[in-house]
Design a protein around this motif. Structure first.
Motif, PDB file in Angstrom:
ATOM      1  N   PHE A  74       0.735  -1.271   0.038  1.00 46.43           N
ATOM      2  CA  PHE A  74      -0.022   0.103   0.027  1.00 46.43           C
ATOM      3  C   PHE A  74       0.823   1.193   0.047  1.00 46.43           C
ATOM      4  O   PHE A  74       0.660   2.206  -0.699  1.00 46.43           O
TER       5      PHE A  74
ATOM      6  N   PRO B 145      -4.959  -2.546  -3.384  1.00 51.06           N
ATOM      7  CA  PRO B 145      -4.962  -1.062  -3.138  1.00 51.06           C
ATOM      8  C   PRO B 145      -5.584  -0.238  -4.564  1.00 51.06           C
ATOM      9  O   PRO B 145      -5.850   0.821  -4.524  1.00 51.06           O
TER      10      PRO B 145
ATOM     11  N   PHE C 299      -8.374   3.967  -1.261  1.00 44.94           N
ATOM     12  CA  PHE C 299      -7.562   3.327  -2.273  1.00 44.94           C
ATOM     13  C   PHE C 299      -7.875   3.799  -3.641  1.00 44.94           C
ATOM     14  O   PHE C 299      -8.653   4.937  -3.840  1.00 44.94           O
TER      15      PHE C 299
END
Length: 495
Positions: free
Chosen positions: A124, A461, A477
């Motif tokens: 991420f 993500p 995201f």
């Protein structure tokens, strides 16, 4: 028994007299009050943290505001991405240390801490870093009529909102904290993090790594404490956005408070009573391993995990039999034992909450499999399968946020959709089928922010995530986070 040996660096970090992290350094708390952090597997104290009051919160917010004004908002997008990637490098280098801190704090299985919590935190961070140079506006040609030969042009620009308050839950403290940090820093915002009082250590270690990565002092601040600390943070006049992940009642209260403070921006990722529908054509033997992993990961303490199983009548008996058998085979044990398959719940209050639902199910003779707290030390309960008395059964309506799953049969698509949508929540849902045409017809009818087919719970993500109805406001995201952390400014020019 393959118990992991605790690193000396972890022991030393837990032994510290932790304070608050403000403007790149540790500050002593204003009061002597401390919160004890317990290992949920042993109930032993592993560390203590400080309780932040209004004085420390305002100091942290002012630090974030100064860093936003003087440093971070003026850092080039490229440099912001470089520093976030450097932080990702350091998280990788200290992966075992962070994983052990997370397991000791939350009871998460050590392999889950390693391969999901820490590893995905790196993924991420790198994803957010890649967006830093890709935030842009648009140009457009206005249709204003020209009276004397003048012309008009216009464009939009996205600018960071400023100081963000990030309030983080206990179930995935490192990863969810990184979601908030990555979103804020990528867009040019600064942040004050308030971790859960049950799971604080990994974020306290992360901010030290962030400083080592070259992120300027004040860009990330951490103030520890309980609910009152979060209240002070939300009410600060310098906070321009609140990002909260947690329970529905707390989220609704925070949303009201934020809106009453000059319409402070707020994004809320809340809970759910998520549905998994097993259709008539599904092969139970094929889907069972994936379904059980998605359901009981981290003992079901995942906001996206399914709690309501809808089984086509033709598969109901087979499903109940095979799930019950599989749950009885799960090895329950120490989260530091690499062979354990199921660990403790994360803290005493949550343990008591889940025991309440188990007692209710036992009282009403609804337990199919499991249904008991495990006697002895630690917050252990059995993974549990329940039958419900109808769609208005409290066990069917109320989120347990634990390893307690309800099963109910259905006979038609219409009945299935009506029961799936019979909930105040709307976070996630899944369909388990090889009939893609049917799945595509059902998906638009399901009231949920995220829907999976032949999978559940796990996030990426690149895919937006968030809920509808009482399950939240806003999206995490993808590129959806950019809107929540930036102001869209319009510019028109006459020439």
């Amino acid at each position: 028994m393959s118990e992991v040996q605790i690193l000396e660096s972890v022991r030393q970090f837990m032994a510290r007299q932790h304070g608050h992290f403000v403007h790149g350094k540790w500050i002593a708390p204003a009061t002597s009050e401390r919160i004890e952090l317990l290992n949920p597997a042993t109930e032993q104290v592993i560390a203590t943290i400080a309780v932040g009051g209004q004085e420390e919160v305002e100091q942290a917010v002012q630090s974030a505001h100064d860093a936003f004004t003087n440093d971070w908002a003026n850092t080039s997008p490229y440099e912001r991405g470089v520093k976030l990637n450097k932080l990702a490098d350091l998280v990788e280098q200290h992966a075992e240390e962070l994983a052990q801190l997370e397991t000791l704090s939350t009871g998460k299985l050590i392999n889950l801490s390693r391969h999901l919590e820490v590893a995905q935190s790196v993924v991420f961070l790198r994803y957010f870093a890649g967006w830093a140079t890709k935030i842009h506006g648009q140009t457009m040609q206005p249709s204003i009529p020209s009276m004397n030969g003048e012309k008009y042009t216009a464009y939009t620009v996205r600018q960071p909102v400023g100081v963000v308050a990030g309030i983080v839950p206990w179930n995935f403290s490192l990863m969810i904290g990184i979601w908030k940090i990555g979103s804020a820093l990528t867009t040019g915002c600064t942040i004050v993090i308030k971790p859960s009082e049950f799971a604080t250590l990994t974020l306290l270690r992360l901010v030290e790594l962030a400083l080592e990565a070259g992120i300027p002092a004040g860009v990330i601040n951490v103030v520890t404490g309980k609910g009152d600390t979060g209240q002070h943070l939300i009410h600060s006049s310098l906070v321009k956005k609140v990002s909260f992940t947690g329970s529905v009642p707390t989220g609704i209260a925070i949303g009201k408070q934020a809106m009453s403070s000059d319409l402070t921006r707020v994004s809320l990722e809340l809970g759910g009573k998520n549905a998994a529908a097993i259709l008539a054509d599904a092969c139970i033997d094929e889907i069972l391993p994936t379904l059980l992993q998605a359901t009981f990961v981290h003992q079901g303490q995942v906001c996206a995990a399914p709690e309501r199983f809808f089984i086509h009548q033709s598969k109901y008996d087979e499903f109940v039999q095979k799930v019950s058998g599989a749950l009885q085979q799960l090895k329950i044990g120490s989260p530091l034992d690499e062979s354990s398959m199921f660990g403790p719940l994360s803290n005493q209050p949550h343990f008591d909450k889940v025991k309440h639902y188990l007692h209710l199910a036992q009282k009403n003779n609804q337990v199919i499999s499991g249904g008991h707290a495990i006697q002895g030390t630690g917050y252990f309960v059995e993974p549990t399968l329940l039958k419900v008395q109808g769609v208005d059964d409290p066990l069917f309506l109320e989120e347990t946020f634990g390893p307690v799953v309800d099963v109910i049969p259905f006979t038609s698509d219409e009945e299935l959709i009506a029961m799936m949508n019979h909930s105040r929540f709307g976070l996630t849902a899944s369909l388990w089928t090889n009939d893609l045409a049917k799945a595509l017809r059902l998906i638009p009818q399901i009231e949920a922010g995220s829907i999976w087919v032949n999978m559940h719970t796990f996030l990426d993500p690149s895919v937006p995530f968030g809920g509808i109805k009482a399950s939240g406001v806003g999206r995490e995201f993808s590129d959806a986070f950019i809107e929540d952390y930036t102001e869209l400014k319009s510019v028109m020019i006459r020439y």
